[in-house]
Design a protein around this motif. Structure first.
Motif, PDB file in Angstrom:
ATOM      1  N   LYS A  41      41.288  96.002  95.710  1.00 26.76           N
ATOM      2  CA  LYS A  41      40.099  96.687  95.466  1.00 26.76           C
ATOM      3  C   LYS A  41      39.780  96.810  93.913  1.00 26.76           C
ATOM      4  O   LYS A  41      38.505  96.749  93.522  1.00 26.76           O
ATOM      5  CB  LYS A  41      40.386  98.128  96.150  1.00 26.76           C
ATOM      6  CG  LYS A  41      40.611  98.101  97.812  1.00 26.76           C
ATOM      7  CD  LYS A  41      40.846  99.518  98.394  1.00 26.76           C
ATOM      8  CE  LYS A  41      41.921 100.228  97.765  1.00 26.76           C
ATOM      9  NZ  LYS A  41      43.366  99.471  98.184  1.00 26.76           N
ATOM     10  N   THR A  42      40.866  97.403  93.212  1.00 25.79           N
ATOM     11  CA  THR A  42      40.776  97.643  91.683  1.00 25.79           C
ATOM     12  C   THR A  42      40.201  96.365  90.912  1.00 25.79           C
ATOM     13  O   THR A  42      39.498  96.120  90.409  1.00 25.79           O
ATOM     14  CB  THR A  42      41.745  98.250  91.132  1.00 25.79           C
ATOM     15  OG1 THR A  42      42.051  99.650  91.813  1.00 25.79           O
ATOM     16  CG2 THR A  42      41.430  98.562  89.599  1.00 25.79           C
ATOM     17  N   THR A  43      41.093  95.159  91.578  1.00 24.65           N
ATOM     18  CA  THR A  43      40.670  93.972  90.813  1.00 24.65           C
ATOM     19  C   THR A  43      39.282  93.702  90.884  1.00 24.65           C
ATOM     20  O   THR A  43      38.611  93.063  90.101  1.00 24.65           O
ATOM     21  CB  THR A  43      41.654  93.044  91.457  1.00 24.65           C
ATOM     22  OG1 THR A  43      43.245  93.293  91.361  1.00 24.65           O
ATOM     23  CG2 THR A  43      41.661  91.434  90.941  1.00 24.65           C
ATOM     24  N   PRO A  59      40.391 100.889  83.524  1.00 23.82           N
ATOM     25  CA  PRO A  59      41.442 101.499  84.088  1.00 23.82           C
ATOM     26  C   PRO A  59      41.273 101.916  85.693  1.00 23.82           C
ATOM     27  O   PRO A  59      40.334 102.165  86.016  1.00 23.82           O
ATOM     28  CB  PRO A  59      41.617 102.832  83.380  1.00 23.82           C
ATOM     29  CG  PRO A  59      40.207 103.041  82.835  1.00 23.82           C
ATOM     30  CD  PRO A  59      39.819 101.622  82.561  1.00 23.82           C
ATOM     31  N   SER A  60      42.340 101.876  86.299  1.00 25.40           N
ATOM     32  CA  SER A  60      42.097 102.388  87.751  1.00 25.40           C
ATOM     33  C   SER A  60      41.957 103.837  87.652  1.00 25.40           C
ATOM     34  O   SER A  60      42.476 104.446  87.084  1.00 25.40           O
ATOM     35  CB  SER A  60      43.387 102.193  88.740  1.00 25.40           C
ATOM     36  OG  SER A  60      43.356 102.710  89.950  1.00 25.40           O
ATOM     37  N   PRO A  61      40.973 104.255  88.552  1.00 30.47           N
ATOM     38  CA  PRO A  61      40.493 105.990  88.434  1.00 30.47           C
ATOM     39  C   PRO A  61      41.292 106.705  89.228  1.00 30.47           C
ATOM     40  O   PRO A  61      41.010 107.452  89.765  1.00 30.47           O
ATOM     41  CB  PRO A  61      39.081 105.895  88.604  1.00 30.47           C
ATOM     42  CG  PRO A  61      38.821 104.470  89.622  1.00 30.47           C
ATOM     43  CD  PRO A  61      39.862 103.437  89.319  1.00 30.47           C
ATOM     44  N   ALA A  79      34.777 104.640  91.156  1.00 31.04           N
ATOM     45  CA  ALA A  79      35.562 105.744  91.830  1.00 31.04           C
ATOM     46  C   ALA A  79      36.860 105.509  92.757  1.00 31.04           C
ATOM     47  O   ALA A  79      36.480 104.201  93.294  1.00 31.04           O
ATOM     48  CB  ALA A  79      34.669 106.733  92.723  1.00 31.04           C
ATOM     49  N   ASP A  80      37.964 106.073  92.781  1.00 26.82           N
ATOM     50  CA  ASP A  80      38.855 106.004  93.549  1.00 26.82           C
ATOM     51  C   ASP A  80      39.385 107.190  94.437  1.00 26.82           C
ATOM     52  O   ASP A  80      39.815 108.064  93.613  1.00 26.82           O
ATOM     53  CB  ASP A  80      40.004 105.541  93.098  1.00 26.82           C
ATOM     54  CG  ASP A  80      41.406 105.126  93.834  1.00 26.82           C
ATOM     55  OD1 ASP A  80      41.404 105.589  95.028  1.00 26.82           O
ATOM     56  OD2 ASP A  80      42.280 104.325  93.043  1.00 26.82           O
ATOM     57  N   PHE A  81      38.818 107.235  95.861  1.00 27.52           N
ATOM     58  CA  PHE A  81      39.080 108.517  96.521  1.00 27.52           C
ATOM     59  C   PHE A  81      40.213 108.839  96.897  1.00 27.52           C
ATOM     60  O   PHE A  81      40.550 109.877  97.856  1.00 27.52           O
ATOM     61  CB  PHE A  81      37.952 108.694  97.306  1.00 27.52           C
ATOM     62  CG  PHE A  81      36.590 108.508  96.876  1.00 27.52           C
ATOM     63  CD1 PHE A  81      36.261 109.624  95.958  1.00 27.52           C
ATOM     64  CD2 PHE A  81      35.556 107.814  96.907  1.00 27.52           C
ATOM     65  CE1 PHE A  81      34.923 109.550  95.281  1.00 27.52           C
ATOM     66  CE2 PHE A  81      34.291 107.817  96.518  1.00 27.52           C
ATOM     67  CZ  PHE A  81      34.235 108.801  95.596  1.00 27.52           C
ATOM     68  N   ALA A 106      33.048 102.378  95.053  1.00 28.61           N
ATOM     69  CA  ALA A 106      34.074 103.459  95.633  1.00 28.61           C
ATOM     70  C   ALA A 106      35.440 102.638  96.367  1.00 28.61           C
ATOM     71  O   ALA A 106      35.215 101.925  97.319  1.00 28.61           O
ATOM     72  CB  ALA A 106      33.437 104.194  96.933  1.00 28.61           C
ATOM     73  N   GLU A 107      36.545 103.043  96.035  1.00 31.45           N
ATOM     74  CA  GLU A 107      38.011 102.496  96.636  1.00 31.45           C
ATOM     75  C   GLU A 107      38.064 103.800  97.419  1.00 31.45           C
ATOM     76  O   GLU A 107      37.828 104.738  97.038  1.00 31.45           O
ATOM     77  CB  GLU A 107      38.776 102.210  95.492  1.00 31.45           C
ATOM     78  CG  GLU A 107      38.507 101.225  94.430  1.00 31.45           C
ATOM     79  CD  GLU A 107      39.703 100.854  93.785  1.00 31.45           C
ATOM     80  OE1 GLU A 107      40.927 100.827  94.088  1.00 31.45           O
ATOM     81  OE2 GLU A 107      39.787 100.723  92.510  1.00 31.45           O
ATOM     82  N   TRP A 108      38.734 103.578  98.586  1.00 34.48           N
ATOM     83  CA  TRP A 108      39.091 104.546  99.610  1.00 34.48           C
ATOM     84  C   TRP A 108      38.133 105.335 100.027  1.00 34.48           C
ATOM     85  O   TRP A 108      37.761 106.367 100.013  1.00 34.48           O
ATOM     86  CB  TRP A 108      40.068 105.349  98.948  1.00 34.48           C
ATOM     87  CG  TRP A 108      41.691 104.642  98.768  1.00 34.48           C
ATOM     88  CD1 TRP A 108      42.079 104.310  97.739  1.00 34.48           C
ATOM     89  CD2 TRP A 108      42.533 104.058  99.790  1.00 34.48           C
ATOM     90  NE1 TRP A 108      43.258 103.557  97.809  1.00 34.48           N
ATOM     91  CE2 TRP A 108      43.393 103.378  99.206  1.00 34.48           C
ATOM     92  CE3 TRP A 108      42.512 104.443 101.157  1.00 34.48           C
ATOM     93  CZ2 TRP A 108      44.783 102.905  99.898  1.00 34.48           C
ATOM     94  CZ3 TRP A 108      43.885 103.711 101.986  1.00 34.48           C
ATOM     95  CH2 TRP A 108      44.522 102.945 101.167  1.00 34.48           C
TER      96      TRP A 108
HETATM   97 MG    MG Z   1      42.981 100.615  93.100  1.00 34.06          MG
END
Ligand code: MG
Ligand code: ADP
Length: 148
Positions: A41-43, A59-61, A79-81, A106-108
């Protein structure tokens, strides 16, 4: 529209997919990236940001929860929830303010209540597939005609 499946056998394929998404984003879009830890997801978020013109770190949030890239056109919020305990906390983060005039990656997404019901949402579910990845893409109605 039916979901579209992409085979992403390696990192290069993932990065090319991100660049194709970046070419299509508009203000108001949500790119909802679901899938287990380590799925990519971050990639993919990083590849979209770089495709949109961002140079430098992504950066991974995970800890900040939201990173804003407002020098981009359109501006992008990443965003990373994962760390949210309940969807109401997304509102407390000021998510609506971040979304105004920007694209949200949006991740998660399910931990923020989910976005897949929104016409502007491009829902992408990433899963492990042999040594690579598979992505199932479900476009909201705003995405019809520009599905990456
Ligand atoms: Mg991630
Ligand atoms: P997540 O954000 O989903 O937890 P990350 O993007 O942080 O996952 O990590 C994914 C890992 O998988 C990275 O090490 C990345 O290099 C690797 N990766 C990403 N896409 C692919 C792919 N298509 N094939 C193989 N490895 C990949």
């Amino acid at each position: 529209m039916a979901a579209v499946t992409h085979d992403l056998p390696d990192l290069a394929a993932m990065e090319a997919f991100g660049a194709r998404i970046a070419a299509k984003i508009r203000v108001g879009d949500v790119i909802a990236l679901s899938g287990p830890l380590g799925a990519g997801k971050t990639t993919l978020a990083r590849a979209i940001l770089q495709g949109a013109g961002h140079r430098g770190e992504v950066p991974s949030p995970t800890f900040t929860l939201i990173e804003m890239y407002d020098a981009l056109e359109p501006p992008v919020a990443h965003a990373d929830f994962y760390r949210l305990d309940n969807p109401a906390e997304a509102e407390e983060l000021g998510l609506d303010d971040y979304r105004e005039g920007a694209v949200l990656i949006a991740e998660w997404p399910e931990r923020a209540g989910g976005f897949a019901h929104e016409p502007a949402c491009l829902a992408i579910d990433i899963s492990f597939d042999a040594t690579g990845r598979k992505a199932i893409v479900e476009p909201g109605t705003d995405w019809l005609g520009r599905v990456p």
